[in-house]
Design a protein around this motif. Structure first.
Motif, PDB file in Angstrom:
ATOM      1  N   ASP A  96       0.834  -1.197   0.000  1.00  0.00           N
ATOM      2  CA  ASP A  96       0.000   0.000   0.000  1.00  0.00           C
ATOM      3  C   ASP A  96       0.870   1.248   0.000  1.00  0.00           C
ATOM      4  O   ASP A  96       2.104   1.169   0.029  1.00  0.00           O
ATOM      5  CB  ASP A  96      -0.941   0.004   1.218  1.00  0.00           C
ATOM      6  CG  ASP A  96      -0.198  -0.311   2.520  1.00  0.00           C
ATOM      7  OD1 ASP A  96       0.998   0.045   2.626  1.00  0.00           O
ATOM      8  OD2 ASP A  96      -0.807  -0.908   3.420  1.00  0.00           O
ATOM      9  N   VAL A  97       0.212   2.394  -0.024  1.00  0.00           N
ATOM     10  CA  VAL A  97       0.930   3.670  -0.016  1.00  0.00           C
ATOM     11  C   VAL A  97       1.735   3.828   1.265  1.00  0.00           C
ATOM     12  O   VAL A  97       2.843   4.378   1.258  1.00  0.00           O
ATOM     13  CB  VAL A  97      -0.062   4.834  -0.190  1.00  0.00           C
ATOM     14  CG1 VAL A  97       0.623   6.179   0.019  1.00  0.00           C
ATOM     15  CG2 VAL A  97      -0.710   4.778  -1.569  1.00  0.00           C
ATOM     16  N   MET A 116       8.000  -3.069  -5.870  1.00  0.00           N
ATOM     17  CA  MET A 116       7.654  -4.402  -6.352  1.00  0.00           C
ATOM     18  C   MET A 116       6.210  -4.695  -5.976  1.00  0.00           C
ATOM     19  O   MET A 116       5.841  -4.659  -4.790  1.00  0.00           O
ATOM     20  CB  MET A 116       8.586  -5.464  -5.778  1.00  0.00           C
ATOM     21  CG  MET A 116       9.970  -5.420  -6.380  1.00  0.00           C
ATOM     22  SD  MET A 116      10.833  -7.012  -6.355  1.00  0.00           S
ATOM     23  CE  MET A 116       9.926  -7.940  -7.608  1.00  0.00           C
ATOM     24  N   ILE A 117       5.413  -4.985  -6.984  1.00  0.00           N
ATOM     25  CA  ILE A 117       4.013  -5.351  -6.763  1.00  0.00           C
ATOM     26  C   ILE A 117       3.954  -6.873  -6.830  1.00  0.00           C
ATOM     27  O   ILE A 117       3.960  -7.470  -7.908  1.00  0.00           O
ATOM     28  CB  ILE A 117       3.092  -4.704  -7.815  1.00  0.00           C
ATOM     29  CG1 ILE A 117       3.307  -3.179  -7.840  1.00  0.00           C
ATOM     30  CG2 ILE A 117       1.635  -5.044  -7.531  1.00  0.00           C
ATOM     31  CD1 ILE A 117       3.031  -2.476  -6.525  1.00  0.00           C
ATOM     32  N   GLU A 118       3.919  -7.500  -5.662  1.00  0.00           N
ATOM     33  CA  GLU A 118       4.036  -8.957  -5.599  1.00  0.00           C
ATOM     34  C   GLU A 118       3.161  -9.574  -4.513  1.00  0.00           C
ATOM     35  O   GLU A 118       3.381 -10.704  -4.099  1.00  0.00           O
ATOM     36  CB  GLU A 118       5.497  -9.358  -5.391  1.00  0.00           C
ATOM     37  CG  GLU A 118       6.194  -8.669  -4.241  1.00  0.00           C
ATOM     38  CD  GLU A 118       7.682  -8.971  -4.189  1.00  0.00           C
ATOM     39  OE1 GLU A 118       8.133  -9.948  -4.823  1.00  0.00           O
ATOM     40  OE2 GLU A 118       8.411  -8.233  -3.489  1.00  0.00           O
ATOM     41  N   THR A 119       2.177  -8.787  -4.059  1.00  0.00           N
ATOM     42  CA  THR A 119       1.213  -9.299  -3.096  1.00  0.00           C
ATOM     43  C   THR A 119      -0.194  -8.974  -3.578  1.00  0.00           C
ATOM     44  O   THR A 119      -0.397  -8.045  -4.367  1.00  0.00           O
ATOM     45  CB  THR A 119       1.419  -8.668  -1.705  1.00  0.00           C
ATOM     46  OG1 THR A 119       1.084  -7.265  -1.766  1.00  0.00           O
ATOM     47  CG2 THR A 119       2.855  -8.833  -1.210  1.00  0.00           C
ATOM     48  N   CYS A 120      -1.160  -9.720  -3.062  1.00  0.00           N
ATOM     49  CA  CYS A 120      -2.549  -9.453  -3.433  1.00  0.00           C
ATOM     50  C   CYS A 120      -2.975  -8.066  -2.953  1.00  0.00           C
ATOM     51  O   CYS A 120      -3.696  -7.344  -3.653  1.00  0.00           O
ATOM     52  CB  CYS A 120      -3.460 -10.531  -2.847  1.00  0.00           C
ATOM     53  SG  CYS A 120      -3.173 -12.170  -3.552  1.00  0.00           S
ATOM     54  N   GLY A 122      -1.050  -5.521  -2.694  1.00  0.00           N
ATOM     55  CA  GLY A 122      -0.426  -4.576  -3.607  1.00  0.00           C
ATOM     56  C   GLY A 122      -1.235  -4.384  -4.874  1.00  0.00           C
ATOM     57  O   GLY A 122      -1.371  -3.254  -5.378  1.00  0.00           O
ATOM     58  N   ILE A 123      -1.763  -5.480  -5.409  1.00  0.00           N
ATOM     59  CA  ILE A 123      -2.616  -5.388  -6.597  1.00  0.00           C
ATOM     60  C   ILE A 123      -3.851  -4.541  -6.299  1.00  0.00           C
ATOM     61  O   ILE A 123      -4.238  -3.658  -7.084  1.00  0.00           O
ATOM     62  CB  ILE A 123      -3.026  -6.795  -7.077  1.00  0.00           C
ATOM     63  CG1 ILE A 123      -1.810  -7.550  -7.624  1.00  0.00           C
ATOM     64  CG2 ILE A 123      -4.131  -6.708  -8.122  1.00  0.00           C
ATOM     65  CD1 ILE A 123      -1.238  -6.997  -8.907  1.00  0.00           C
ATOM     66  N   ILE A 170      -0.816  -3.823 -13.473  1.00  0.00           N
ATOM     67  CA  ILE A 170       0.438  -3.153 -13.132  1.00  0.00           C
ATOM     68  C   ILE A 170       0.836  -2.188 -14.249  1.00  0.00           C
ATOM     69  O   ILE A 170       1.254  -1.051 -13.987  1.00  0.00           O
ATOM     70  CB  ILE A 170       1.540  -4.196 -12.866  1.00  0.00           C
ATOM     71  CG1 ILE A 170       1.227  -4.967 -11.580  1.00  0.00           C
ATOM     72  CG2 ILE A 170       2.918  -3.525 -12.766  1.00  0.00           C
ATOM     73  CD1 ILE A 170       2.119  -6.172 -11.345  1.00  0.00           C
ATOM     74  N   VAL A 171       0.690  -2.631 -15.498  1.00  0.00           N
ATOM     75  CA  VAL A 171       1.014  -1.755 -16.626  1.00  0.00           C
ATOM     76  C   VAL A 171       0.100  -0.526 -16.636  1.00  0.00           C
ATOM     77  O   VAL A 171       0.572   0.607 -16.812  1.00  0.00           O
ATOM     78  CB  VAL A 171       0.895  -2.517 -17.959  1.00  0.00           C
ATOM     79  CG1 VAL A 171       1.035  -1.560 -19.138  1.00  0.00           C
ATOM     80  CG2 VAL A 171       1.951  -3.609 -18.051  1.00  0.00           C
ATOM     81  N   VAL A 172      -1.191  -0.746 -16.441  1.00  0.00           N
ATOM     82  CA  VAL A 172      -2.143   0.373 -16.460  1.00  0.00           C
ATOM     83  C   VAL A 172      -1.787   1.391 -15.377  1.00  0.00           C
ATOM     84  O   VAL A 172      -1.769   2.606 -15.619  1.00  0.00           O
ATOM     85  CB  VAL A 172      -3.586  -0.141 -16.281  1.00  0.00           C
ATOM     86  CG1 VAL A 172      -4.550   1.015 -16.050  1.00  0.00           C
ATOM     87  CG2 VAL A 172      -4.019  -0.944 -17.503  1.00  0.00           C
ATOM     88  N   ALA A 173      -1.493   0.911 -14.169  1.00  0.00           N
ATOM     89  CA  ALA A 173      -1.141   1.812 -13.074  1.00  0.00           C
ATOM     90  C   ALA A 173       0.142   2.574 -13.390  1.00  0.00           C
ATOM     91  O   ALA A 173       0.244   3.783 -13.144  1.00  0.00           O
ATOM     92  CB  ALA A 173      -0.986   1.027 -11.771  1.00  0.00           C
TER      93      ALA A 173
END
Length: 280
Positions: A96-97, A116-120, A122-123, A170-173
């Motif tokens: 999160d932030v 690194m976005i690697e947790t639910c 985080g998504i 992730i790409v969209v963000a």
């Protein structure tokens, strides 16, 4: 900023650090987390700091990945890197932030953050993370596909379609906030066909590059995320067409039987810049 290839190397390995000064990757990530055994964490941190201060990495962007902020090592990692000042600090398992805000406070205002976005979690927090990117000095999102697959309890190896919608998010963000977007690693070290397939898919999804775990993956990745001859030729025609005085003031023109707008000119200029980078 364009990063086609980002090579993870263990900061605990002096030979790996020496190798990092010679590889052709756009970025080198000295790892303090997964690639380092618990007993070697302190020595790895010292080695990473020494490498940053010594320099010698040329045009390669030198990034250091800390341990997770919920570990006993993270505070010392951040304190040491705040003074060493690498090109960026990669924070793993960003939920999160607040995770990034903690890192920003510890590092001070100057050093860019990668997440690194690697947790639910985080998504689910991607929108908020992207929205806070400017305030927090966040410049890149990195897909941590191995940890995501583990947390989702996917069979091993995970089916590609299981992670595809998450990678697209992730790409969209990243694109919404103007950030670097890097795809996850290819775990196969001696499978060039698999690496090529993963690179091709990542590019189709909109990633600008890929994280790597071995130097033998760099050349193919740089090529895959660089422009093709056809794309370069198209970009040159678009730039030339808009440079024509008769069309320079127009918002849209006809080219090769297609309507081409100024948004295509911006894309053409990006392609040509990437082509120049590929020649360096």
């Amino acid at each position: 900023m364009t990063v086609r290839s980002a090579l993870f190397l263990p900061a605990s390995n002096p030979r790996a650090i020496a190798k990092a000064r010679t590889v052709d990757s756009d970025s080198v990530i000295l790892d303090l987390e997964d690639a380092v055994a618990p007993a070697a964490k302190d020595a790895a941190r010292d080695a990473a700091v020494a490498a940053v201060r010594e320099g010698g990495f040329g045009e390669r962007m030198l990034v250091v990945r800390t341990n997770g902020l919920d570990t006993d090592w993270a505070a010392n990692d951040l304190a040491a890197l705040a003074t060493a000042r690498p090109a960026a600090v990669l924070i793993p398992k960003v939920d999160d932030v607040a995770t990034l805000a903690t890192a920003r406070t510890a590092l001070g205002p100057a050093i860019p953050l990668w997440a690194m976005i690697e947790t639910c979690c985080g998504i689910l927090s991607l929108g908020a993370i992207a929205g806070a990117a400017g305030e927090l000095g966040l410049t890149a999102l990195v897909a941590g596909t191995n940890d995501l697959a583990k947390e989702m309890r996917l069979p091993s190896p995970p089916a590609p379609e299981a992670l595809l919608p998450l990678r697209v998010q992730i790409v969209v963000a990243a694109r919404a906030a103007g950030l670097i977007a890097l795809d996850g690693v290819c775990n196969a070290l001696d499978a060039p066909d698999r690496l090529a397939a993963e690179c091709a898919e990542g590019r189709r999804l909109g990633f600008g590059g890929k994280t790597l775990i071995h130097p033998n993956q760099i050349a193919a990745t740089n090529a895959a995320f660089g422009p093709t001859e056809g794309e370069i030729a198209w970009a040159q025609r678009v730039v030339a067409a808009f440079a024509d005085p008769a069309q320079a003031a127009l918002g849209a023109i006809r080219l090769d039987g297609q309507m081409v707008e100024r948004l295509h000119l911006a894309e053409a200029e990006r392609i040509l810049a990437l082509a120049r980078m590929s020649l360096q």
